[in-house]
Design an enzyme around this catalytic site. Structure first.
Site, PDB file in Angstrom:
ATOM      1  N   PRO A 228      43.503 -22.933   6.275  1.00 15.85           N
ATOM      2  CA  PRO A 228      44.918 -22.543   6.373  1.00 15.85           C
ATOM      3  C   PRO A 228      45.103 -21.383   7.344  1.00 15.85           C
ATOM      4  CG  PRO A 228      44.279 -22.826   4.074  1.00 15.85           C
ATOM      5  CD  PRO A 228      43.015 -22.897   4.873  1.00 15.85           C
ATOM      6  N   THR A 230      45.086 -21.471  10.693  1.00  9.67           N
ATOM      7  CA  THR A 230      44.373 -21.516  11.966  1.00  9.67           C
ATOM      8  C   THR A 230      45.178 -22.167  13.085  1.00  9.67           C
ATOM      9  OG1 THR A 230      43.279 -23.537  11.159  1.00  9.67           O
ATOM     10  CG2 THR A 230      42.077 -21.464  10.951  1.00  9.67           C
ATOM     11  N   THR A 233      49.775 -26.546  12.331  1.00 12.68           N
ATOM     12  CA  THR A 233      51.210 -26.835  12.440  1.00 12.68           C
ATOM     13  C   THR A 233      51.794 -26.219  13.706  1.00 12.68           C
ATOM     14  OG1 THR A 233      51.321 -26.826  10.022  1.00 12.68           O
ATOM     15  CG2 THR A 233      53.400 -26.726  11.210  1.00 12.68           C
ATOM     16  N   GLU A 448      32.789   3.646  -6.361  1.00 13.01           N
ATOM     17  CA  GLU A 448      33.003   3.353  -4.941  1.00 13.01           C
ATOM     18  C   GLU A 448      31.974   4.051  -4.063  1.00 13.01           C
ATOM     19  OE1 GLU A 448      34.883   1.034  -3.976  1.00 13.01           O
ATOM     20  OE2 GLU A 448      35.756   0.730  -5.971  1.00 13.01           O
ATOM     21  N   ASP A 523      32.606  -7.610  -8.784  1.00 11.36           N
ATOM     22  CA  ASP A 523      31.342  -7.489  -8.061  1.00 11.36           C
ATOM     23  C   ASP A 523      30.295  -8.431  -8.636  1.00 11.36           C
ATOM     24  OD1 ASP A 523      32.453  -5.456  -6.515  1.00 11.36           O
ATOM     25  OD2 ASP A 523      31.863  -3.913  -7.940  1.00 11.36           O
TER      26      ASP A 523
END
Length: 633
Positions: A228, A230, A233, A448, A523
């Site tokens: 989708p 790329t 359409t 983090e 994770d």
């Protein structure tokens, strides 16, 4: 942890909703006229005073009544001059020419003699309705009910089939014209090979004799395949703008209705219209909506979708040769398409559109910034390097988000900061306010920073870009990594370092607090999925060996429910599960040992991120390198 990883509308006259307001207006107008007639009928009579029956007989005796009109038990009449003055004085009501009263149900034989003795003029009206009044009263309610039913039926019919009941099987394809299309091949960038194939087809439609002289035959179908966003359409819109032939566009789902046979009828009508104006192009978007393999569903071979597919196959390669009609289709699921669609003679050519590489991303950005005033600090080549994994639609959204950011900050041009904000919004998610307590905020920081240190040190892992404890999207904190270049082949060492980075947050919590939290859920899910593919699909295990098994794919459970045999035994499944667990445990152990060795750097980095909330790669490097220098001094 986060790694960075396009219908023309019908004209208003064809819109089925456009006729509904007109019908409502007609209904309201009819109701208003009916109410006005009733109001006029009610108010055309003069005002009549209401008299009690006893007062009426007293007024007759006092010769205050001039005339009366009898209709069943209702008596209306007109006062004499004497009666007018008397009733105005006695009752205080306004002056009136007449009165109204009702006879009691008990027969009063003395009324008529009393009226005759005092010279009152007597009139009588028939008690029943005339024949036409009876006709109206009997049939009018039914006529109104039938009219209302027909109106609702017509409105519902127009919603389903705008052209009426006999138009139900007509195709809903929209025709695009070159003079009204605003998209051309110049607006399509980053897919040069696909553009060459499409340009050849357009040239064939424009000058077919050149190809026929060499015995070449135009392909009957071209299938655009790709993820989708790329540009499938978009490429079809560009063809509509470039081709000098009629272009019919429709989504495959528009063929399907609740009634069996409608989809096949619409397919026949679409190809009939295209053949009338041949040479012509037909574009069917999301072909997998009707093109899935037959016999795999519960409906057998007689359901609506499979009948529609059969009709498409017949029209593309039936008894008649449609050499002047080209079918262009797009899908992001070529694996589920029926094999009969993909054989030569139907979709002869397949054009694959993949996510753009670096040069292609830069070309796409140059197309989308044509109308955007850029500041001098914007480097599109550098921005293309940061957007690995983004599709053409993502890049268009990136430019639009940057322009919205510039407008929000009242800037005259879009600068690099606007693109940074837009990039974070798309890749990391929308920044949101934090409602964490200080203790929870510290847990997120350690989590983090565990990711960040592993990403900083692991030689094969994607380079660290930033670490933040500002919530983005559903994540309470984000560690961003940006690949150095596009990856087409993934090595075992790269994948293991990537898993170590994923496990870094959980391992940091275990080292600092002696326990883990629920923050590592995503994770662990990603790490388990990746190690399962490494072992079962990519042969990266000495115990399992070089086997490619169908595990970790989307439709495994569906296949089992349908009774399809599994490719490996229960013993092999148990062995795979054991190997997955063993490798994950080993990788976690290595991650724990590494972070324990660098615990001081973990604590200093956590302290810095708690103060600034967001640290760039340079700031992370300063903290880590300063501690390394102190340790070696």
């Amino acid at each position: 942890m986060t790694s960075p990883g396009n219908n023309q509308g019908q004209p208003p006259a064809d819109n089925p909703q456009a006729s509904v307001p007109k019908q409502y207006s007609f209904l309201w107008l009819s109701a208003a006229i009916f109410l006005m007639v009733l109001w006029l009928q009610e108010n055309r009579q003069p005002h009549l005073q209401e008299l009690a029956y006893s007062d009426f007989k007293s007024a007759v005796v006092n010769e205050q009544i001039a005339e009366i009109t009898l209709k069943e038990d209702n008596i209306t009449g007109r006062f004499t001059d004497r009666g007018k003055a008397s009733f105005r004085t006695d009752t205080g009501e306004r002056d009136s020419e007449g009165f109204h009263t009702v006879r009691p149900p008990i027969a009063d034989d003395s009324l008529l003699p009393l009226l005759e003795d005092h010279g009152v003029t007597i009139r009588a009206l028939p008690t029943g309705l005339t024949w036409w009044q009876e006709l109206i009263r009997g049939f009018l309610p039914w006529l109104l009910l039938l009219a209302l039913m027909f109106w609702f039926w017509g409105a519902a019919q127009k919603r389903i089939a705008p052209g009426g009941l006999f138009d139900f099987g007509r195709s809903k394809a929209r025709r695009a014209r070159k003079e009204t299309s605003t998209t051309t091949l110049e607006d399509v960038a980053g897919i040069e090979s696909a553009k060459r194939d499409i340009a050849e087809i357009i040239d064939f439609l424009k000058s077919p004799d050149k190809y026929r002289a060499l015995g070449a035959v135009m392909p009957k179908g071209v299938l655009l395949v790709g993820p989708p966003g790329t540009g499938k359409t978009l490429l079809a819109r560009a063809i509509a703008g470039e081709a000098e032939v009629p272009f019919f566009s429709i989504s495959a789902s528009e063929f399907i209705e609740m009634f069996v046979g409608v989809g096949a009828a619409r397919v026949r009508d679409l190809f009939l219209e295209a053949r009338k104006e041949a040479p012509a192009l037909i574009f069917i978007d999301e072909l997998d909506a009707v093109g899935r393999s037959r016999g795999a569903g519960l409906g057998g071979g007689h359901d609506e979708r499979e009948q529609t597919l059969n009709q498409i196959l017949t029209e593309m390669d039936g008894f008649e040769a449609h050499e002047n009609v080209l079918v262009l289709s797009a899908t992001n699921r070529p694996d589920v398409l029926d094999s009969a669609l993909l054989r030569p003679g139907r979709f002869d050519r397949t054009i694959t559109l993949d996510r753009p590489h670096r040069d292609a991303r830069e070309a796409i950005l140059n197309v989308h910034v044509r109308k955007v005033p850029l500041a001098g600090d914007v480097n599109l080549a550098q921005l293309a390097g940061r957007t690995i994994g983004l599709s053409g639609a993502d890049l268009k959204n990136l430019v639009n988000e940057a322009a919205l950011t510039a407008a929000r900050e009242n800037l005259n041009s879009v600068n690099a900061h606007c693109f940074d904000v837009a990039h974070d919004r798309i890749v990391l998610g929308q920044e949101r306010d934090s409602r964490l307590s200080p203790a929870e905020r510290e847990v997120v920081a350690y989590h983090e920073c565990g990711h960040a240190i592993m990403a900083y040190y692991m030689p094969k892992a994607d380079p660290l870009t930033k670490v933040t404890i500002i919530p983005h999207g559903v994540a309470m904190g984000v560690t961003e990594q940006t690949p150095r270049e596009d990856h087409y082949h993934l090595t075992e060492s790269y994948l293991k370092d990537r898993i170590k980075v994923m496990l870094g947050g959980r391992s940091a919590e275990k080292i600092i607090y002696g326990e883990v939290s629920t923050g590592a859920q995503n994770d662990l899910k990603e790490a388990t999925t990746l190690i399962r593919r490494m072992i079962g699909q990519w042969g990266m295990s000495e115990k399992i060996g070089p086997l490619g098994l169908s595990i970790g794919e989307e439709h495994v459970f569906l296949g089992r429910e349908m009774g399809l045999p599994r490719e490996f035994s229960e013993k092999m499944a148990e062995l795979i599960d054991t190997e997955i667990q063993a490798q994950l445990v080993a990788l976690e152990k290595a991650t724990l040992e590494f972070l324990t060795e660098h615990r001081r750097q973990l604590e200093l980095l956590t302290k810095a991120v708690l103060e600034k909330e967001t640290l760039s790669l340079e700031e992370v490097g300063e903290v880590i390198e300063s501690e390394k220098k102190r340790k070696t001094a």
